[in-house]
Motif scaffolding. Structure first.
Motif, PDB file in Angstrom:
ATOM      1  N   ASP A  49       0.849  -1.194   0.000  1.00  0.00           N
ATOM      2  CA  ASP A  49       0.000   0.000   0.000  1.00  0.00           C
ATOM      3  C   ASP A  49       0.889   1.249   0.000  1.00  0.00           C
ATOM      4  O   ASP A  49       1.629   1.494   0.942  1.00  0.00           O
ATOM      5  CB  ASP A  49      -0.906  -0.023   1.237  1.00  0.00           C
ATOM      6  N   SER A  56      -5.383   2.128   3.094  1.00  0.00           N
ATOM      7  CA  SER A  56      -6.285   2.230   1.948  1.00  0.00           C
ATOM      8  C   SER A  56      -7.447   1.247   1.985  1.00  0.00           C
ATOM      9  O   SER A  56      -8.484   1.503   1.380  1.00  0.00           O
ATOM     10  CB  SER A  56      -5.500   2.029   0.648  1.00  0.00           C
ATOM     11  N   ASP A  90     -10.183  -2.688  -5.812  1.00  0.00           N
ATOM     12  CA  ASP A  90      -9.203  -1.896  -6.543  1.00  0.00           C
ATOM     13  C   ASP A  90      -8.701  -2.639  -7.765  1.00  0.00           C
ATOM     14  O   ASP A  90      -8.308  -3.806  -7.669  1.00  0.00           O
ATOM     15  CB  ASP A  90      -8.011  -1.560  -5.643  1.00  0.00           C
ATOM     16  N   HIS A 118      -7.620   3.650  -7.719  1.00  0.00           N
ATOM     17  CA  HIS A 118      -7.020   4.604  -6.787  1.00  0.00           C
ATOM     18  C   HIS A 118      -5.507   4.665  -6.954  1.00  0.00           C
ATOM     19  O   HIS A 118      -4.886   5.667  -6.625  1.00  0.00           O
ATOM     20  CB  HIS A 118      -7.321   4.220  -5.330  1.00  0.00           C
ATOM     21  N   PHE A 119      -4.938   3.561  -7.434  1.00  0.00           N
ATOM     22  CA  PHE A 119      -3.479   3.444  -7.517  1.00  0.00           C
ATOM     23  C   PHE A 119      -3.033   3.461  -8.977  1.00  0.00           C
ATOM     24  O   PHE A 119      -3.562   2.719  -9.803  1.00  0.00           O
ATOM     25  CB  PHE A 119      -3.010   2.135  -6.865  1.00  0.00           C
ATOM     26  N   CYS A 128      -0.960   6.435  -4.676  1.00  0.00           N
ATOM     27  CA  CYS A 128      -2.395   6.595  -4.421  1.00  0.00           C
ATOM     28  C   CYS A 128      -2.785   8.015  -4.812  1.00  0.00           C
ATOM     29  O   CYS A 128      -2.457   8.970  -4.111  1.00  0.00           O
ATOM     30  CB  CYS A 128      -2.692   6.332  -2.949  1.00  0.00           C
ATOM     31  N   TYR A 131      -4.964  10.451  -2.283  1.00  0.00           N
ATOM     32  CA  TYR A 131      -4.672  10.458  -0.855  1.00  0.00           C
ATOM     33  C   TYR A 131      -4.662  11.868  -0.275  1.00  0.00           C
ATOM     34  O   TYR A 131      -5.275  12.134   0.763  1.00  0.00           O
ATOM     35  CB  TYR A 131      -3.321   9.781  -0.587  1.00  0.00           C
TER      36      TYR A 131
END
Length: 264
Positions: A49, A56, A90, A118-119, A128, A131
């Motif tokens: 992460d 996350s 994800d 998100h990534f 990320c 964030y």
């Protein structure tokens, strides 16, 4: 059907400890007939992460309890509101097989689910993107321009739509303009219309839905839903279902953005 299809819970490390019952009571108060709890699914074991707080997603060890708690709340409110057990999964480029394996195991417990990006992968590194403004700013520096960052985001989204994640792949694509979360701090002149229309066509071809997400409107550096009106309008023209999602991480966020969302 008045539905909130995107709700997080106390199992989220970056959320609050509001109990499931409070979410359901708030949903009833707001007039919802159906809700989906869609907690951030555990990340692949081999994925590190990149969020600074490594918060996350829920832990793999909590997954069984999560589904048990939703089963309990379903029984408690049977006949009053439809409650779905779901996950926000994800899509992580390069981890498709691990994600497929996870879904093959968890799929039998799912009534609903969302596939989100998100990534972003940049070289051999992941970041990320939603964030914080600070992390987003550093990403712009790494990419060389904000245009390059946006391009990679929409490229990855298209990959997610076209990816083979097996029988239990989510059929709803999450907050497709999440990259605009910090747009008031990091403005961009391009609408990326071509990339977005290509994405919508891919969603239509797959028979998927879109998460019509009100959280963006509540973000001070965004102030518009994910996606904004023109994108939602194009989706409607193509016959793509828009499913409202508050993306609530605490009870008080339920219903957020609905008052300004043109296509509800």
């Amino acid at each position: 059907m008045i539905k909130d299809g995107h709700i997080h819970t106390s199992f989220c490390p970056h959320g609050t400890k509001d109990p499931l019952e409070d979410y359901v009571e708030k949903a009833l108060e707001l007039g919802f007939k159906e809700i989906s709890f869609t907690e951030h699914a555990p990340l692949p074991e081999s994925f590190i992460d990149p969020a600074p707080a490594s918060d996350s997603a829920m832990r793999q060890g909590d997954l069984e309890q999560y589904f048990e708690d939703i089963s309990r709340i379903k029984a408690a409110y049977r006949g009053k509101i439809k409650i779905n057990a779901g996950l926000e999964v994800d899509f992580i480029e390069g981890f498709e097989q691990e994600t497929k394996s996870f879904l093959n195991n968890a799929g039998k417990y799912l009534d609903d689910s969302i596939l989100s990006v998100h990534f972003l992968k940049h070289g051999n590194k992941y970041e990320c993107l939603d964030y914080s403004p600070e992390v987003f700013g550093k990403m712009i520096e790494q990419y060389g321009s904000i245009e390059a960052l946006y391009t990679n985001y929409f490229r990855t989204l298209l990959l997610s739509v076209r990816s083979d994640l097996g029988l239990f792949k989510p059929k709803r694509i999450g907050h497709i303009t999440l990259v605009k979360k910090f747009q008031k701090k990091y403005p961009i002149n391009r609408e990326f219309k071509g990339e977005i229309l290509q994405l919508l066509e891919a969603v239509k071809m797959q028979g998927y839905e879109l998460d019509y997400n009100g959280a963006g409107y509540s973000k001070p550096l965004c102030r518009e839903p994910y996606p904004p009106d023109w994108v939602a309008g194009e989706a409607v023209k193509k016959g793509i279902p828009l499913i409202y999602g508050s993306d609530a991480h605490q009870v008080k966020e339920m219903g957020q953005g609905r008052s300004v969302m043109k296509y509800l």
